[in-house]
Design a protein around this motif. Structure first.
Motif, PDB file in Angstrom:
ATOM      1  N   GLN A  83       0.832  -1.254  -0.056  1.00 52.62           N
ATOM      2  CA  GLN A  83      -0.049   0.019  -0.254  1.00 52.62           C
ATOM      3  C   GLN A  83       0.727   1.307   0.121  1.00 52.62           C
ATOM      4  O   GLN A  83       0.621   2.157  -0.608  1.00 52.62           O
ATOM      5  N   ALA A 103       0.713   4.568  -2.689  1.00 52.68           N
ATOM      6  CA  ALA A 103       0.675   5.927  -2.274  1.00 52.68           C
ATOM      7  C   ALA A 103       1.881   6.677  -2.898  1.00 52.68           C
ATOM      8  O   ALA A 103       1.772   7.957  -3.449  1.00 52.68           O
ATOM      9  N   ASP A 130       1.483   9.857  -5.470  1.00 47.18           N
ATOM     10  CA  ASP A 130       2.288  11.012  -5.685  1.00 47.18           C
ATOM     11  C   ASP A 130       2.888  11.537  -6.891  1.00 47.18           C
ATOM     12  O   ASP A 130       2.780  12.394  -7.059  1.00 47.18           O
ATOM     13  N   ASP A 145      -4.269   9.999  -8.000  1.00 47.06           N
ATOM     14  CA  ASP A 145      -5.022   9.727  -6.661  1.00 47.06           C
ATOM     15  C   ASP A 145      -6.375   9.139  -6.520  1.00 47.06           C
ATOM     16  O   ASP A 145      -7.043   9.234  -5.646  1.00 47.06           O
ATOM     17  N   LEU A 161      -6.099   4.070  -2.938  1.00 47.50           N
ATOM     18  CA  LEU A 161      -5.558   4.654  -1.895  1.00 47.50           C
ATOM     19  C   LEU A 161      -6.511   4.618  -0.791  1.00 47.50           C
ATOM     20  O   LEU A 161      -5.997   4.562   0.251  1.00 47.50           O
TER      21      LEU A 161
END
Lengths: 132, 131
Positions: B17, B21, B25, B30, B35
């Motif tokens: 995970q 992330a 970024d 996103d 997420l």
């Protein structure tokens, strides 16, 4: 952006972006690629360029949460050097709804000095859509 | 530049995970499907899934290791996402030479999870040079 109003041929954006060493470094860390060739050649990984253009496209279309990529075609035409100013664009290629799922296809491009560096076609599926 | 190898060296990645992330970024993608555990639980996947573009990075990594600069400058890829990849999965990218012309090598690439499920299949093309 209302996805239902997108028409084939409709441009979504044309923006310029500098492919900085910092952006490329963050990308390489994220994908866990420690190949030295990028630093030695001072080139951006082509998939980093695609990812940056795709990020712009996702924001331009304002894709709903839960949209998923179903396919991708890519052609790397020329190297992208670190620090290059990339001309990024996206155009709607296809937009339809079938069985409650919207099928959206975008053509994406990245160019430097008006010369193509990357061409792509991305297929996206969005569930929970109503047919007209 | 070597001639086209019959088999590409496998590329193996464990998905976390935290990596999703970082990829969000770095790429600007996103989407909460990648997420947000709470949101992802409401989707047919039931949990967060990896970005498809992250998996294609592994395809490109395998091709770069074999072809170097020529892949970076003139490669082609056509990929299909077959199944979701979840945090905790380990995916292995392999490639087999399908055919060659005088100037190009065509590969069948498979990204497979630890259960033997093909999660991505791709056809790639890289320039080759004869010396």
């Amino acid at each position: 952006m209302n996805l239902a109003t997108l028409e084939p041929g409709q441009p979504l954006f044309n923006l310029k972006m500098v492919v900085t060493a910092d952006k490329v470094r963050a990308y390489l860390v994220a994908v866990e690629d420690d190949d030295q060739i990028y630093g030695e050649e001072k080139l951006a990984p082509p998939m980093a360029v695609v990812a940056l253009v795709m990020g712009m496209a996702i924001r331009a279309v304002n894709l709903p949460a839960g949209a998923v990529h179903t396919g991708q075609e890519l052609e790397f035409v020329a190297p992208v050097r670190l620090g290059s100013e990339l001309e990024c664009g996206a155009t709607v290629s296809h937009n339809s709804v079938r069985g409650g799922t919207r099928f959206l296809v975008l053509q994406i491009t990245g160019a430097i000095d008006n010369q193509p560096a990357m061409l792509g076609r991305v297929s996206i599926a969005i569930t929970g859509e109503k047919e007209k | 530049m070597p001639n086209a190898p019959e088999i590409l060296n496998p590329v193996i990645h464990h998905i976390s995970q935290a990596q999703l992330a970082k990829y969000a970024d770095a790429s600007g993608d996103d989407n909460p499907l990648h997420l947000d555990e709470e949101f992802a639980a409401t989707t047919p996947y039931g949990r967060t899934i990896a970005h498809g573009m992250l998996l294609l990075a592994f395809v490109s990594e395998a091709m770069t290791k074999a072809f170097g600069r020529t892949w970076l400058c003139e490669g082609k890829m056509k990929a299909r996402f077959r199944a979701p990849v979840f945090p905790g999965d380990t995916v292995t990218t392999t490639g087999t030479l399908k055919s060659t012309t005088g100037t190009m090598a065509m590969y069948q690439i498979v990204v497979r999870n630890q259960d033997g499920v093909d999660v991505v299949t791709a056809d790639t093309t890289a320039p080759i040079f004869s010396f």
